[in-house]
Every structure is written in structure tokens, then in C-alpha cells.
Motif scaffolding. Sequence first.
Motif, PDB file in Angstrom:
ATOM      1  N   CYS A 114      -9.017  45.192 -54.746  1.00  0.00           N
ATOM      2  CA  CYS A 114      -9.100  46.642 -54.542  1.00  0.00           C
ATOM      3  C   CYS A 114      -9.893  47.036 -53.299  1.00  0.00           C
ATOM      4  O   CYS A 114      -9.991  48.224 -52.980  1.00  0.00           O
ATOM      5  N   HIS A 115     -10.478  46.064 -52.607  1.00  0.00           N
ATOM      6  CA  HIS A 115     -11.111  46.351 -51.323  1.00  0.00           C
ATOM      7  C   HIS A 115     -10.319  45.756 -50.158  1.00  0.00           C
ATOM      8  O   HIS A 115     -10.796  45.759 -49.021  1.00  0.00           O
ATOM      9  N   ILE A 149     -11.396  43.812 -58.857  1.00  0.00           N
ATOM     10  CA  ILE A 149     -11.817  45.115 -58.325  1.00  0.00           C
ATOM     11  C   ILE A 149     -12.641  44.897 -57.066  1.00  0.00           C
ATOM     12  O   ILE A 149     -12.542  45.662 -56.095  1.00  0.00           O
ATOM     13  N   SER A 201     -11.827  50.738 -49.878  1.00  0.00           N
ATOM     14  CA  SER A 201     -11.439  50.747 -51.286  1.00  0.00           C
ATOM     15  C   SER A 201     -10.061  51.374 -51.449  1.00  0.00           C
ATOM     16  O   SER A 201      -9.744  52.382 -50.831  1.00  0.00           O
ATOM     17  N   ASN A 219      -6.436  52.060 -54.247  1.00  0.00           N
ATOM     18  CA  ASN A 219      -5.911  52.183 -55.600  1.00  0.00           C
ATOM     19  C   ASN A 219      -4.844  51.117 -55.832  1.00  0.00           C
ATOM     20  O   ASN A 219      -3.870  51.035 -55.076  1.00  0.00           O
ATOM     21  N   VAL A 220      -5.011  50.310 -56.859  1.00  0.00           N
ATOM     22  CA  VAL A 220      -4.052  49.248 -57.187  1.00  0.00           C
ATOM     23  C   VAL A 220      -3.527  49.543 -58.592  1.00  0.00           C
ATOM     24  O   VAL A 220      -4.193  49.255 -59.595  1.00  0.00           O
ATOM     25  N   SER A 243      -9.284  50.324 -61.426  1.00  0.00           N
ATOM     26  CA  SER A 243      -8.556  49.991 -60.194  1.00  0.00           C
ATOM     27  C   SER A 243      -8.117  51.231 -59.411  1.00  0.00           C
ATOM     28  O   SER A 243      -7.526  51.094 -58.336  1.00  0.00           O
ATOM     29  N   TRP A 244      -8.378  52.430 -59.935  1.00  0.00           N
ATOM     30  CA  TRP A 244      -8.217  53.638 -59.112  1.00  0.00           C
ATOM     31  C   TRP A 244      -9.493  53.744 -58.271  1.00  0.00           C
ATOM     32  O   TRP A 244     -10.305  54.653 -58.434  1.00  0.00           O
ATOM     33  N   HIS A 245      -9.641  52.763 -57.401  1.00  0.00           N
ATOM     34  CA  HIS A 245     -10.926  52.481 -56.777  1.00  0.00           C
ATOM     35  C   HIS A 245     -11.228  53.366 -55.574  1.00  0.00           C
ATOM     36  O   HIS A 245     -12.386  53.544 -55.212  1.00  0.00           O
ATOM     37  N   ASN A 246     -10.193  53.916 -54.968  1.00  0.00           N
ATOM     38  CA  ASN A 246     -10.415  54.743 -53.789  1.00  0.00           C
ATOM     39  C   ASN A 246     -11.164  56.023 -54.140  1.00  0.00           C
ATOM     40  O   ASN A 246     -12.138  56.394 -53.476  1.00  0.00           O
ATOM     41  N   GLY A 305      -4.042  48.454 -51.325  1.00  0.00           N
ATOM     42  CA  GLY A 305      -3.951  49.637 -52.172  1.00  0.00           C
ATOM     43  C   GLY A 305      -3.899  50.937 -51.381  1.00  0.00           C
ATOM     44  O   GLY A 305      -4.267  50.981 -50.200  1.00  0.00           O
TER      45      GLY A 305
END
Length: 334
Positions: A246-247, A242, A260, A262-263, A274-277, A250
Motif C-alpha cells: 500500500c506504499h 499495508i 500511500s 488504496n489497494v 488498505s484504503w491507505h491513501n 494503488g
Amino acid sequence: MTISPDVLRKNPEDPGGPSASPGETPLPSATLGGEQRRSVEQITLLLFITVPFVALVAAVPLAWGWGVSWLDLGLLVGMYFLGCHGITIGFHRYFTHGSFKAKRPLRIALAIAGSMAVEGPLVRWVADHRKHHKFSDAEGDPHSPWRYGETVPALLKGLWWAHVGWMFDEEQTPQHKYAPDLIKDPALRRISRQFVLWTAVSLLIPPVVGGLVTMSWQGALTAFFWGSLVRVALLHHVTWSINSICHAVGKRPFKSRDRSGNVWWLAVLSCGESWHNLHHADPTCARHGVLKGQIDSSARLIRWFEKAGWAYDVRWPSDKRINARRKEETAKAA
């Protein structure tokens, strides 16, 4: 620096507030080693990273050659998701960002479950992550993959730093500045200082169960291999991904001031992290996977906690809240 209310939102049941003012008694330490990473701690950290990783690498040929029992597989999966949700729901969404409020028994349970993920003491984890959000992908971020630049060699070096390397750097996050609310809670401070104890409990549960079920030392040994070592290594690298993957890559349908993304292929293993955005666009939101088809098991468990009356004042996403954070082209497409 004043930490924003969204980052340090106080629970009425939690003591909280700023660190001690001049003339007041300083807040006690919440980690055994203080805020500096000592050489002994770094050696211990290296062992906790390398030994489970070697087991993870060895797991593939061992599973291919001798297989893995249903008991060992069950212990691996059960302990993995216990620790993973302890991190995602407890350390991250609750203690770091205040995405919901929790009754005291749940608060203690989440602190212990997160500690059993073997990712460091509660207060240190939270302080590092709050600092990450303050400086995300900019100077001051403890683990940005863009630390060394944007060329391919620089990004590869940065990915290694964001994934593992940053943990061996001298501690730069003042815990009394970034996590005073946790330090002021005696129970949470005690659990944070008991990190070695909860690590031992986490590593011993699988071999004890395996040994008792099979009534053999071999059963205890294989359970320790799969349910302790392989499980810890897998959870470590998913969590660290993450910070790194994830940075760097994605999709980014929401507006955030960093990179950030989303992966999707990490969603199940990361329990929705991982829905990091969306998380960086709206850090206090209790659900990270807000779009159709985005699996977020952590949000599902928070919903169950809410229905049981253990969690309340949950910051669920509304259509208005989501649309306000969409990028213009994404909003038009929706």
C-alpha cells in the motif's frame, strides 16, 4: 520533537502527556526487552514468522488433499478477525491516532485483542507506527518500501524491507518519546509487558476448542494448525502488506505527503486498512474507506461501539473534511 495533538490526543480517562522531565522519575519500561531488540528476541521473532509461514504454505496442498473441517475453518476465520480488528481498531485507530475515545472496559479489551494478533507488544507497535507517520516514505520511516531508491531492483529490495526486513533491524523507535501516554497508563503498560501471555492465549484457544468439540487429540492438532499457525501467518502478511504494497501501488485520490495508495483487493482481509491513501491524508479519521463501495469493517464496528455507548467523540469524516483532502482533479471529477 513535539508530537502533534492529532497523534497524541489524550483521552480524559487516560493518563498521558510527555515523558519524564529532567529530575523526574523515568517512565517504566513497557516491553520486557526494553527498546533494543536483543538476539533472543530476534530469534523468537524469526520463529514466529517462519513457523506460521511454513504452515501457510503447507495449508494449500493439505486443504486440497484432505480438506479442512468447518470447525477448523470457523476457528481460523473467527480468530483472524478478532486479532485483525484488535489491530485495526485498537492498536491503530484508537491507541495510535486517537480516532475516538473509549470507555475503560473497551480500552482494555482492544489492547488484549490487538495483542492476540501476535504482532508485538502494544507500546512498541504504537511507537513504531507513530514514527512511521512522522517520517512516512522519507528518511526516518521504519518501513518505507522506497528506502533504497526508485529503480526496479531498489524497489524490490525496499518491498522486502517494508514487509519483513525492518523488524530484524535494531530498534530505533524511542517508546518514551513516541508513546508516553500509553506507558503512563498502568493497565496498558501491564498488557504490553504481558505480550508473551496473550500470544500463548491466542495460540491455545483454537486447539482447546477443537479438542473439546471433537473430544480428540487430532481435533486439537488440526485446530492448532488452521486456527493458530495458518491464521497468524495470514494475518501477519496482510498487515505487513499495508506497509509494503500500500506504499508502492494503488490509487491516490487524496493529497498526502507520501506514496500511500488504496489497494481494493486487500480491503476485506485488512478490515478496511488498505484504503491507505485517505488514512495518510487524514490520520485521525475513524473511517478509512470513505468513498462509495469502500468496505471498512473496522469503521462499522466503531459505529456499533458508539451506539452502545462504549465509544464516543468519534472523528467521523464529513463531506467538508473529505473534499478538503481531495486532489484537485479528483475534486473536479466528483
